[in-house]
Write a protein that holds these residues in place. Structure first.
Motif, PDB file in Angstrom:
ATOM      1  N   VAL A   1       0.849  -1.207   0.047  1.00 22.80           N
ATOM      2  CA  VAL A   1      -0.180   0.289  -0.179  1.00 22.80           C
ATOM      3  C   VAL A   1       1.232   1.212   0.214  1.00 22.80           C
ATOM      4  CG1 VAL A   1      -1.971   1.586   1.467  1.00 22.80           C
ATOM      5  CG2 VAL A   1      -2.020  -1.358   0.860  1.00 22.80           C
ATOM      6  N   THR A   2       0.502   1.988  -0.836  1.00 25.23           N
ATOM      7  CA  THR A   2       1.211   3.765  -0.892  1.00 25.23           C
ATOM      8  C   THR A   2       1.093   4.121  -0.153  1.00 25.23           C
ATOM      9  OG1 THR A   2       1.888   3.026  -2.683  1.00 25.23           O
ATOM     10  CG2 THR A   2       2.487   5.142  -2.826  1.00 25.23           C
ATOM     11  N   ILE A   3       1.932   4.776   0.384  1.00 27.23           N
ATOM     12  CA  ILE A   3       1.894   5.865   1.417  1.00 27.23           C
ATOM     13  C   ILE A   3       1.111   6.938   0.585  1.00 27.23           C
ATOM     14  CG2 ILE A   3       1.736   7.698   3.235  1.00 27.23           C
ATOM     15  CD1 ILE A   3       3.927   5.265   4.480  1.00 27.23           C
ATOM     16  N   GLN A   4       0.003   7.585   0.778  1.00 24.99           N
ATOM     17  CA  GLN A   4      -1.182   8.680  -0.334  1.00 24.99           C
ATOM     18  C   GLN A   4      -1.355   9.970   1.140  1.00 24.99           C
ATOM     19  OE1 GLN A   4      -3.553   6.195  -3.229  1.00 24.99           O
ATOM     20  NE2 GLN A   4      -1.771   6.445  -4.746  1.00 24.99           N
ATOM     21  N   ASN A   5      -1.520   9.153   2.110  1.00 23.48           N
ATOM     22  CA  ASN A   5      -2.745  10.321   3.012  1.00 23.48           C
ATOM     23  C   ASN A   5      -2.007   9.992   4.529  1.00 23.48           C
ATOM     24  OD1 ASN A   5      -4.589   9.803   0.229  1.00 23.48           O
ATOM     25  ND2 ASN A   5      -4.785  11.756   0.835  1.00 23.48           N
ATOM     26  N   ILE A   6      -1.875  11.334   4.485  1.00 19.37           N
ATOM     27  CA  ILE A   6      -0.444  11.068   6.374  1.00 19.37           C
ATOM     28  C   ILE A   6      -2.062  12.526   6.986  1.00 19.37           C
ATOM     29  CG2 ILE A   6       1.011  11.525   7.508  1.00 19.37           C
ATOM     30  CD1 ILE A   6       2.114  10.820   5.117  1.00 19.37           C
ATOM     31  N   VAL A   7      -1.991  12.224   8.137  1.00 17.42           N
ATOM     32  CA  VAL A   7      -2.400  12.846   9.001  1.00 17.42           C
ATOM     33  C   VAL A   7      -1.309  12.486  10.319  1.00 17.42           C
ATOM     34  CG1 VAL A   7      -3.840  11.387  10.559  1.00 17.42           C
ATOM     35  CG2 VAL A   7      -4.286  13.638  10.713  1.00 17.42           C
ATOM     36  N   ASP A   8      -1.212  13.970  10.942  1.00 15.75           N
ATOM     37  CA  ASP A   8      -0.034  13.907  12.237  1.00 15.75           C
ATOM     38  C   ASP A   8      -0.914  14.982  12.877  1.00 15.75           C
ATOM     39  OD1 ASP A   8       2.297  14.486  13.502  1.00 15.75           O
ATOM     40  OD2 ASP A   8       3.202  15.830  13.086  1.00 15.75           O
ATOM     41  N   ILE A   9      -1.463  14.220  14.198  1.00 12.86           N
ATOM     42  CA  ILE A   9      -2.402  13.878  14.866  1.00 12.86           C
ATOM     43  C   ILE A   9      -1.369  14.559  16.377  1.00 12.86           C
ATOM     44  CG2 ILE A   9      -4.124  13.256  16.736  1.00 12.86           C
ATOM     45  CD1 ILE A   9      -4.942  11.241  14.681  1.00 12.86           C
ATOM     46  N   GLY A  10      -1.865  16.407  17.065  1.00  8.34           N
ATOM     47  CA  GLY A  10      -1.205  17.119  18.169  1.00  8.34           C
ATOM     48  C   GLY A  10       0.418  17.239  17.349  1.00  8.34           C
ATOM     49  N   CYS A  11       0.015  17.462  16.124  1.00  3.57           N
ATOM     50  CA  CYS A  11       0.995  18.317  15.555  1.00  3.57           C
ATOM     51  C   CYS A  11       1.879  19.433  16.291  1.00  3.57           C
ATOM     52  CB  CYS A  11       0.021  18.792  14.031  1.00  3.57           C
ATOM     53  SG  CYS A  11      -0.125  19.859  14.097  1.00  3.57           S
ATOM     54  N   SER A  12       0.962  20.117  16.597  1.00  2.00           N
ATOM     55  CA  SER A  12       1.937  21.030  17.588  1.00  2.00           C
ATOM     56  C   SER A  12       1.841  22.291  16.212  1.00  2.00           C
ATOM     57  CB  SER A  12       3.052  21.016  18.298  1.00  2.00           C
ATOM     58  OG  SER A  12       3.684  22.088  18.172  1.00  2.00           O
ATOM     59  N   VAL A  13       3.507  22.590  16.633  1.00  2.00           N
ATOM     60  CA  VAL A  13       3.816  23.750  14.958  1.00  2.00           C
ATOM     61  C   VAL A  13       3.639  23.205  14.037  1.00  2.00           C
ATOM     62  CG1 VAL A  13       4.449  26.092  17.576  1.00  2.00           C
ATOM     63  CG2 VAL A  13       6.003  24.250  16.329  1.00  2.00           C
ATOM     64  N   GLY A  14       3.679  22.312  13.405  1.00  3.94           N
ATOM     65  CA  GLY A  14       3.731  21.345  12.262  1.00  3.94           C
ATOM     66  C   GLY A  14       5.617  21.036  12.067  1.00  3.94           C
ATOM     67  N   VAL A  15       6.410  20.821  13.366  1.00  3.62           N
ATOM     68  CA  VAL A  15       7.901  20.427  13.055  1.00  3.62           C
ATOM     69  C   VAL A  15       7.820  18.960  12.546  1.00  3.62           C
ATOM     70  CG1 VAL A  15       9.614  19.675  14.489  1.00  3.62           C
ATOM     71  CG2 VAL A  15       8.587  22.323  14.721  1.00  3.62           C
ATOM     72  N   SER A  16       7.247  18.179  13.165  1.00  5.74           N
ATOM     73  CA  SER A  16       6.834  16.458  13.335  1.00  5.74           C
ATOM     74  C   SER A  16       6.517  16.085  11.112  1.00  5.74           C
ATOM     75  CB  SER A  16       6.332  16.044  13.561  1.00  5.74           C
ATOM     76  OG  SER A  16       4.706  16.057  14.497  1.00  5.74           O
ATOM     77  N   THR A  17       5.105  17.640  10.738  1.00  9.42           N
ATOM     78  CA  THR A  17       4.416  18.093  10.056  1.00  9.42           C
ATOM     79  C   THR A  17       5.052  17.279   8.936  1.00  9.42           C
ATOM     80  OG1 THR A  17       2.789  17.856  11.646  1.00  9.42           O
ATOM     81  CG2 THR A  17       2.148  17.806   9.095  1.00  9.42           C
ATOM     82  N   ARG A  18       5.613  18.805   9.304  1.00 12.21           N
ATOM     83  CA  ARG A  18       7.008  18.992   8.034  1.00 12.21           C
ATOM     84  C   ARG A  18       7.431  18.313   7.594  1.00 12.21           C
ATOM     85  NH1 ARG A  18       6.237  24.322  10.776  1.00 12.21           N
ATOM     86  NH2 ARG A  18       8.637  23.989  12.234  1.00 12.21           N
ATOM     87  N   PHE A  19       8.200  17.825   8.197  1.00 14.09           N
ATOM     88  CA  PHE A  19       9.162  16.146   8.206  1.00 14.09           C
ATOM     89  C   PHE A  19       8.646  15.208   7.687  1.00 14.09           C
ATOM     90  CE2 PHE A  19      12.462  13.574   8.434  1.00 14.09           C
ATOM     91  CZ  PHE A  19      13.814  14.465   8.996  1.00 14.09           C
TER      92      PHE A  19
ATOM     93  N   PRO B   1       6.592  13.665  -0.038  1.00 15.05           N
ATOM     94  CA  PRO B   1       6.998  14.507  -1.095  1.00 15.05           C
ATOM     95  C   PRO B   1       5.385  13.777  -1.916  1.00 15.05           C
ATOM     96  CG  PRO B   1       8.133  13.532  -1.875  1.00 15.05           C
ATOM     97  CD  PRO B   1       8.194  13.314  -0.470  1.00 15.05           C
ATOM     98  N   SER B   2       5.340  13.336  -2.432  1.00 12.02           N
ATOM     99  CA  SER B   2       4.306  12.678  -3.071  1.00 12.02           C
ATOM    100  C   SER B   2       2.649  12.881  -2.512  1.00 12.02           C
ATOM    101  CB  SER B   2       4.003  11.070  -4.077  1.00 12.02           C
ATOM    102  OG  SER B   2       4.395  10.011  -2.971  1.00 12.02           O
ATOM    103  N   ALA B   3       2.356  13.003  -0.994  1.00 17.44           N
ATOM    104  CA  ALA B   3       1.468  12.448  -0.554  1.00 17.44           C
ATOM    105  C   ALA B   3       0.880  13.593   0.013  1.00 17.44           C
ATOM    106  CB  ALA B   3       2.292  11.537   0.530  1.00 17.44           C
TER     107      ALA B   3
END
Length: 374
Positions: free
Chosen positions: A197-215, A221-223
């Protein structure tokens, strides 16, 4: 005891080799590591190094012992708590300044910017906050619901990274080791258990100011990536900082919502991530978050949790002064350490649970939604 045995699988050897390569570039083999094996690939010899576990399942200071209860009593005494809160904050600031992390300058830059304009486009004014979220966190009386907490969140994360990986030659290499090992654990788990299964959709729950989300957005990059958090202030900073960088092919979507009840469609994600979230939650919230993640994931989807590692040798050997300071700013820390996280995942329906120490203080736990899930 080392987390990995020498008879690890090929994917685990690849993960270890990647981690070891990072540390060899840093030229460090401190007591935080233990040699666990060796692999030969393409006529090159790669030494695999893992982080050390302690001798217990969790730190002794997290158990219900007389000393632990004494610490809790001291923390509940308001004048003493105020001193502890200031001390805990100063530890992070001092760590930052010793490592050339400009705490005050970065905070001032956010507070004197136009970040406040983002609030109206982010905030869900009808959202009701869970009671536990209204507790003081991290030396802020308003917890995560303040501009100061939001302005200092990224620099505090940088300081935390340096405390976890003090041997790194630079702040950038410390971040790469911490985040790189985390992402590598996710990729290896998904490759092994997703059924292609290709990772196409990601949700970062409790993302704070987005450090982990941007990583995550950089690594996949295609997700299509979503960052979700309960703090509109944190999300405002996340959105403001994201607007300052070059546009992405798939822009990050920021959502102000509770992780226990996201309002997002069922079976709509291939990866659900929680980065340094669970130690801030009572067990009832952890259970609700895990159940929501299971609902959100497609069959074969991956759950990734990275947080403080109960088995970390360093955390198990913290001095009484340091663990008292840490507990003073984390009201639910004991509940987190006493929660059997793998069992909670199993009860929710997850399979293929795997836990790695991905730096000397933190673990990454991965799991899968069964393919036959309907």
């Amino acid at each position: 005891m080392a987390l990995w045995a020498t008879s690890c699988s090929s994917s685990e050897k690849l993960f270890l080799a990647s981690s070891a390569a990072t540390r060899r570039r840093m030229g460090s083999r401190r007591r935080d590591f233990v040699h666990v094996g060796m692999t030969d690939q393409a006529e090159t010899e790669t030494i695999s190094i893992a982080y050390k576990e302690g001798d217990r399942e969790r730190p002794k200071w997290a158990d219900e012992t007389p000393f632990s209860r004494l610490v809790e009593a001291l923390i509940s005494f308001k004048p003493f708590y105020s001193l502890l809160k200031l001390g805990a904050r100063q530890v992070l600031i001092s760590t930052a300044e010793r490592n050339n992390i400009p705490w005050r300058e970065m905070t001032k830059e956010i507070l004197e910017s136009d970040v406040y304009k983002e609030l109206n486009t982010i905030q869900n004014t009808s959202l009701q906050y869970p009671d536990y979220y209204l507790s003081p966190f991290h030396a802020y009386d308003e917890g995560n619901l303040s501009w100061l907490a939001a302005a200092e969140a990224e620099v505090a994360t940088m300081s935390m990274t340096r405390r976890a990986i003090p041997y790194a030659p630079s702040n950038e290499e410390a971040t790469q080791e911490m985040r790189g090992n985390w992402v590598q654990a996710i990729k290896q788990h998904h490759m092994k258990h997703s059924g292609n299964v290709t990772i196409q959709n990601i949700v970062d729950i409790g993302c704070s100011v987005g450090v982990s989300t941007r990583f995550l957005a950089d690594e996949f990059p295609s997700a299509k990536v979503t960052g979700l958090d309960l703090s509109p202030y944190f999300l405002s900073v996340a959105q403001y900082k994201e607007k300052k960088r070059p546009p992405r092919k798939n822009p990050i979507r920021w959502i102000h919502a509770a992780g226990e009840n996201t309002g997002l469609p069922s079976k709509s994600f291939d990866l659900v991530s929680f980065s340094y979230v669970f130690h801030e939650c009572p067990e009832r919230a952890i259970i609700a978050l895990v159940n929501e993640a299971f609902r959100l994931l497609r069959p074969g989807g991956t759950l990734a949790i990275t947080d403080q590692a109960p088995k970390s040798k360093i955390l198990q050997e913290l001095s009484p002064a340091l663990f008292t300071l840490m507990k003073s700013t984390e009201p639910f820390l004991n509940e987190y350490y006493l929660t059997d996280l793998e069992e909670r995942l199993r009860e929710a329906g997850f399979v293929n649970m795997k836990t790695f120490l991905t730096d000397p203080r933190h673990m990454t736990m991965t799991a899968t939604v069964p393919h036959q899930h309907v």
